[in-house]
Design an enzyme around this catalytic site. Structure first.
Site, mmCIF file in Angstrom:
data_model
loop_
_atom_site.group_PDB
_atom_site.id
_atom_site.type_symbol
_atom_site.label_atom_id
_atom_site.label_comp_id
_atom_site.label_asym_id
_atom_site.label_seq_id
_atom_site.Cartn_x
_atom_site.Cartn_y
_atom_site.Cartn_z
ATOM 1 C CG ASP A 180 5.582 -14.228 1.315
ATOM 2 O OD1 ASP A 180 5.856 -15.441 1.395
ATOM 3 O OD2 ASP A 180 4.565 -13.733 1.809
ATOM 4 C CB SER A 181 6.672 -18.369 -1.674
ATOM 5 O OG SER A 181 5.530 -18.587 -0.857
ATOM 6 C CG PHE B 67 -0.323 -13.126 2.452
ATOM 7 C CD1 PHE B 67 -0.912 -13.414 3.676
ATOM 8 C CD2 PHE B 67 -0.641 -11.925 1.833
ATOM 9 C CE1 PHE B 67 -1.784 -12.507 4.286
ATOM 10 C CE2 PHE B 67 -1.499 -11.011 2.432
ATOM 11 C CZ PHE B 67 -2.072 -11.311 3.659
ATOM 12 N N GLY C 235 0.671 -18.299 8.950
ATOM 13 C CA GLY C 235 -0.712 -18.619 9.273
ATOM 14 C C GLY C 235 -1.232 -17.984 10.538
ATOM 15 C CG ASP D 33 6.633 -9.509 6.909
ATOM 16 O OD1 ASP D 33 5.735 -9.060 6.170
ATOM 17 O OD2 ASP D 33 6.618 -10.672 7.360
ATOM 18 C CB CYS E 226 10.700 10.146 17.509
ATOM 19 S SG CYS E 226 11.062 9.443 15.884
ATOM 20 C CB CYS F 252 12.437 9.885 12.591
ATOM 21 S SG CYS F 252 10.919 10.868 12.613
ATOM 22 C CB CYS G 79 10.449 13.596 15.216
ATOM 23 S SG CYS G 79 8.964 12.566 15.314
ATOM 24 C CG HIS H 163 7.132 9.171 12.975
ATOM 25 N ND1 HIS H 163 7.950 9.526 14.024
ATOM 26 C CD2 HIS H 163 6.072 8.514 13.531
ATOM 27 C CE1 HIS H 163 7.406 9.115 15.164
ATOM 28 N NE2 HIS H 163 6.265 8.503 14.897
#
Length: 376
Positions: A89-90, A93, A220, A270, A308, A310, A313, A339
């Site tokens: 990102d620039s 934000f 935005g 994201d 799940c 993962c 889990c 998780h």
């Protein structure tokens, strides 16, 4: 970047981006690694989770440890040892989130560092120079983000600035590429306009006319508006975006937000939500969220989510995670983050399969039907 649309199911898209550090198959969720690391996890964790791309932050990495040091140590990939793609990102934000320390003008943004109070001036060119040093695979341009609700005058100004900066940035990037700089790096512009349809149309039209951009983002949003306002705005905005380039919705969001915006034609997402919520005790499951701090989990032998796959889990109970959280053990942050990120990344994989098999609407209905049966 080579971009291909693999399948459509309604407006939902399955696409492939081929970049210098591998393929990214969409829909994709990008874990947030602000400081060149996803909090509590290392690059092996991210590879085990199947992360194809993670997000770093130009503002934070510029301040600490500095882009020149990162360049010296092999760019973000060499520095972090994460071999797959990075998007950076620039800093736009941060102008929004650190507004007390920021002054904007028509040429850029003056920051006062949140670390030591030193002043720094970001321009469309300077943020690209920083990202060239970082060697990120996708570079976001400097944009002017505003909170919602806001005045029409301020939103219109943000569009004018963002377009002006976008023109300056793409011209500079093409010049640098002609010199052999940033040749393998891609650049995205960011559409602004609040939730006003005319402003969004104006911003999208102006930016998407700049054909040298490799992709376009919707910025935005998720800054104070209602969910249905966000969804309506995304649906409207995507209608003005190129069909043959990636579409990225920035900073969004909940699992429901991802499903609804895939439904409206978005490819990339994201958000800090999975990792931040994990650290605060909120875990995402097939059936909705649970708060692992609750006393009802103290003796619960079941995994976080029975559906799940993962590492957490497969190996640990809700009771153990409840204990780790209550005793403030650092191990909790890692297991909970694994998780939540697995849940998000797996949701995107399943969404992609549903689109490829042209059963997106059924998948979306099933997603909500399981949430209606939520059990803590």
């Amino acid at each position: 970047m080579k971009f291909k649309i693999d399948a459509l199911s309604g407006n939902a898209r399955a696409t492939t981006l081929k970049m210098a550090h591998g393929e990214v198959q969409t829909p994709v969720f990008m874990p947030v690694g602000t400081q060149a690391t996803v909090k509590a996890l290392d690059h092996n964790d991210m590879l085990n989770l199947g992360a194809q791309i993670i997000l770093g932050n130009t503002y934070h990495l510029y301040l600490r440890p500095g882009c020149k040091l990162i360049k010296k140590l092999g760019g973000l990939h060499g520095f972090s040892r994460f071999p797959n793609n990075f998007l950076t990102d620039s800093g736009g934000f941060q102008a929004f989130s650190l507004s007390d320390n920021v002054k904007q003008d028509e040429n850029g943004i003056m920051f006062r560092s949140h670390i030591d109070g030193s002043k720094h001036y970001f321009t469309p060119k300077s943020v690209l120079d920083t990202q060239y040093d970082l060697n990120s695979d996708i570079m976001m341009i400097l944009d002017d983000l505003v909170a919602l609700p806001n005045t029409k005058e301020r939103i219109n100004l943000s569009i004018q600035r963002t377009t002006f900066w976008a023109k300056e940035a793409i011209k500079y990037h093409m010049e640098q590429k002609s010199k052999g700089i940033g040749v393998d790096q891609n650049i995205f512009a960011i559409i602004q306009g609040g939730i006003d349809k005319e402003f969004r149309r104006l911003s999208a039209t102006q930016l998407c006319e700049l054909e040298d951009y490799d992709g376009f983002a919707i910025g935005g949003l998720s800054v104070g508006e209602l969910n249905n306002e966000m969804y309506d705005t995304v649906e409207w905005t995507t209608s003005f975006m190129p069909h043959n380039k990636p579409r990225y919705l920035m900073g969004v969001g909940t699992p429901e937000d991802l499903i609804e915006n895939i439904h409206r034609g978005v490819d990339m997402f994201d958000c800090v939500m999975p990792t931040r919520n994990a650290r605060n005790g909120t875990l995402f499951t097939t059936f909705g969220k649970i708060n692992i701090k609750k006393a009802c989990f103290k003796e619960d032998e079941s995994p976080i989510d029975n559906e799940c796959g993962c590492y957490t889990c497969k190996n640990y109970s809700r009771a153990y995670l409840n204990h780790l959280f209550r005793t403030k053990e650092i191990t909790y942050f890692r297991l909970a983050s694994i998780h939540n990120l697995y849940y998000y990344l797996d949701l995107m994989k399943k969404a992609r399969i549903a689109i490829l098999e042209d059963r997106w609407e059924d998948f979306r209905k099933e997603f909500y039907s399981k949430r209606d049966k939520k059990k803590d």
